[in-house]
Design a protein around this motif. Structure first.
Motif: not given
Lengths: 212, 212, 212, 212
Positions: C38-43, C116-125, D36-39, D61-66
């Motif tokens: 969800g975080a963008s480099m812009n933000e 945040t860490v928990m969320a990414i743990a599957e993709r960044m073990p 959610f975002d990664g999918a 939409d994606k949101h309601s599928l989720f």
DNA sequence: CATGAATGAGCATTCATTCAT
DNA sequence: TATGAATGAATGCTCATTCAT
């Protein structure tokens, strides 16, 4: 074919099946409201009360459905019979014609048709040209024919009938049609139309009435 | 490397940056050719010679890119200064105005702008209204002002200046603009324009010239 | 190269430059609020008050910026020194530890980090594992060490120190942490924390206090 | 072709159509793996074995599928019926409950669901809250009800049933759930679970068993 | 070093069209 | 014939990343 109890309903396949009309009526509304690109086949199907698949039973694709509708519109608008009695005096006939003409031009969806066709004319030149020929030029020709009759009757003096006819038609629209089509002003009232048409008749006769 | 201090700072991100103009020029072509819906941002990017992303650096979205272009078109077309010398005799001034006006109305992409804006007016009424106000009504007003001067100068007798002005403007278009915009006939030649404008002037003066 | 007056400022390239910290502070906020995707480099650039380009001077890419932040978070949270005086009586020490621990776990952005860490743990073990090892397991180990000391001091009887420590830590969270992290209830008050911790201490000592 | 009358009409478009389930199953995998975002809808379509367009036939939409997937997950996890016989002795019932509970909490994708929902809870608070209410709080309530029954039966003495229930549930997770969810350790074995649950039962009863 | 304009791959979503029933 | 589920290419738009200045 002897059997009177068919095992299957034989589709008419006719161009004028009720279904076909039903589709065109629904599609017309959607196309006129949203333009060619803005209209979706989904919306058209809904507006027509048929399924999307049925659309493709009667029309090859979106393009040809659109063309059919414009074609029908041409026929309809071209068929409008203005009361152009060659024996009638110009002042009366022109005034009546002008009012009837503006009625059509500014009626709620008359503008939509012009707008929609005009919009697509660059990408579908055939559609534009046919509309012009069969609606605008056609009406222009009928009016020109009337003017010729009045010239013959010595009431008017005109050298270019088509030009004169178009001058009159456009003057009838002055200050009314453009604001309406650009959404700058609402549909003109009958009174407004009457005033503008009267002015057009006056100007026209001032220039084209035979001098005694 | 002679100097690390640039001789000139190049301003960037301005509303009038070259890039912005470049995008608007490319987008104008595509919008005018294909209409609002028909134009894709991809195509616009290609036509403008920039990447799709760059489009969104300068314009929030397709809608606002379109509006900017129409706005610029309004400014340009509204800025055209017709030579309407209040002291000039109507016959000459109207003839020159008529020719100049038709030049603009029928120049290759003048029609496209009108067509494109007209097409979208139903869905984007603001765009349509602004275009009407700033281009058509504006020109109409300038011509009406001239007519008022000639009435004051006792050359003409007119009661509704805007109506008269619009009658003249529309008569100048007779048989030329509509076939052109419906793609029924090519851009009119100068000779055709001259003939139609002369006829319009004649008819106009026959009706509005002060009687001696 | 002898010159002592460089034509260009030599960048420090250090890991601890102020700019680097500034970026990490801004990025932390954004990552914790919006998650990695969800975080963008812009933000992030905006939040950090630097340009997007500068981000890439200090960090190879988004991924490694994120890792650096989690790493720093591990260091910080791992550094928190709980007052676990091995000579202190269990009742007091556990109560104080429990409150301090919950303070951290539920402080406004403590939850965000865990989430945040928990969320990414599957993709960044690696990221997940390091966070667990250096924050959770680390704290667990310190508490286990304290328990061992109290067992040695004959106050407690425990066979699995890590398990007992974790039992206590989790009981301190009971009814507070989960609703908070699932956004079902707001951050718990000090009173609520105190009550839950007191209950945890009571239950813990009922089971692990040495019988006389 | 033997018969043109199909033996069974296949119902379509239903909320419970096979296609809908197929999509949700595929989407569940992708959402749980990537968040959610990664999918991406592309990946979801591929995982579900349908085209991208079909996704949008069944879900707005994606949101309601989720949301639909989380909702289904809530139903499923909330439906799990633990064997909480109010007449059963605490030692046995708690031990069996603890093992069954951990089975669910740590089953390969149980953790993913928790993780995924937890991750999005900040941005989609409703989703987080519903999951908490319908899964965690729901199970907690059932266990609390059991504890109340045992208090009535004079086996236990407890003042805050929800707190006691949550203390037990969390103790069952000690040293097992967190490492698993942070990817620091693999799914715990039955033996590990049994040992941890036994310890939790011992500690719980030491504190809450009625004194003779 | 610091910038921010520029990029283009990737995103969620729509839609004209097909086809098995 | 009529259906509507299914498709996949195309759309408007975003964003991590690059690079000339």
């Amino acid at each position: 074919m002897v059997s009177s109890i068919p095992l299957a309903i034989v589709p008419t396949g006719e161009d004028d099946s009720a279904k076909r009309h039903q589709i065109m009526d629904g599609a017309r509304r959607v196309f006129m409201d949203l333009g060619f690109d803005g209209a979706s086949m989904n919306e058209i199907a809904r507006a027509a009360g048929v399924s999307k698949g049925t659309l493709y039973v009667y029309f090859a694709d979106k393009h040809s459905l659109f063309e059919s509708i414009v074609e029908r519109e041409c026929l309809r608008q071209g068929k409008v019979s203005f009361n152009l009695d060659p024996a009638g005096a110009a002042e009366t006939v022109l005034r009546d014609f002008g009012r009837a003409y503006m009625e059509i031009v500014c009626r709620p969806d008359g503008g939509s048709a012009v707008r929609t066709v005009m919009a697509i004319a660059e990408r579908m030149p055939d559609v534009g040209r046919r509309f012009y020929d069969r609606v605008i030029a056609h009406t222009n020709q009928r009016l020109a024919d009337y003017l010729r009759a009045r010239v013959k009757a010595k009431e008017l003096v005109i050298d270019d009938y088509e030009l004169a006819a178009m001058q009159f038609m456009l003057m009838c629209q002055a200050t009314l049609f453009q604001p309406y089509i650009f959404q700058a002003k609402p549909v003109p009232t009958s009174e407004q139309v009457a005033a503008v048409v009267d002015s057009a008749v006056r100007l026209f006769l001032a220039g084209y009435r035979a001098k005694p």
